[in-house]
Design an enzyme around this catalytic site. Structure first.
Site, mmCIF file in Angstrom:
data_model
loop_
_atom_site.group_PDB
_atom_site.id
_atom_site.type_symbol
_atom_site.label_atom_id
_atom_site.label_comp_id
_atom_site.label_asym_id
_atom_site.label_seq_id
_atom_site.Cartn_x
_atom_site.Cartn_y
_atom_site.Cartn_z
ATOM 1 C CG HIS A 36 -1.965 -1.020 1.207
ATOM 2 N ND1 HIS A 36 -3.109 -0.884 0.457
ATOM 3 C CD2 HIS A 36 -2.054 -2.225 1.806
ATOM 4 C CE1 HIS A 36 -3.850 -1.949 0.606
ATOM 5 N NE2 HIS A 36 -3.241 -2.789 1.420
ATOM 6 C CB THR A 87 12.488 -7.851 4.488
ATOM 7 O OG1 THR A 87 13.742 -8.098 5.142
ATOM 8 C CG2 THR A 87 11.339 -8.097 5.451
ATOM 9 C CE LYS A 88 19.544 -10.006 3.963
ATOM 10 N NZ LYS A 88 20.875 -9.579 4.351
#
Length: 141
Positions: A36, A87-88
């Site tokens: 978002h 996240t990576k």
């Protein structure tokens, strides 16, 4: 690969998602390709949708309850421990990652990995030897 075969998986494909061959996806896994907008929550960020897709390499294994975040690339034979948040990227592959955020907890000896192939190669439910004819007749590509 059968994404979504396990129960309660969430695959949000507002951006691109590429899932390699022979990938195992556990139950309750989330794969998210867009996020978002921070200032307008009814909109999605387009940098992920137009930029780097989510890539999951061949022979990877995504453990139960894990979440793959937008823009992440996992190399061949990446094992994601249960309940991890990735996240990576780990593009090199041949590793076990776990945690929140996920990090490498073990490297995998590439020479010991069984990179098998199925005798039933296909494109979805269409067998490989019938796909060209199917594509010409049914698909506009």
């Amino acid at each position: 690969s059968a994404p979504g075969y396990s129960p309660n998986c969430y695959i949000q494909g507002l951006g691109k998602i590429h899932i390699g061959d022979y990938v195992l996806i556990g139950p309750n896994v989330g794969i998210i390709s867009a996020n978002h907008d921070l200032h307008n929550t009814i909109e999605h960020q387009t940098d992920y949708a137009e930029g780097d897709p989510v890539n999951i390499g061949d022979y990877s294994w995504i453990g139960m309850g894990s979440v793959i975040m937008p823009g992440v690339s996992l190399g061949v034979y990446t094992v994601v421990g249960a309940n991890s948040v990735v996240t990576k990227s780990f593009k090199e592959g041949y590793c076990v990652i776990a945690g929140n955020p996920a990090k490498i907890i073990q490297n995998i000896d590439q020479s010991l990995c069984n990179l098998w192939t199925s005798e039933y190669v296909g494109h979805g439910y269409i067998s490989k030897h019938r796909f060209s004819k199917f594509r010409k007749k049914k698909l506009n590509v």
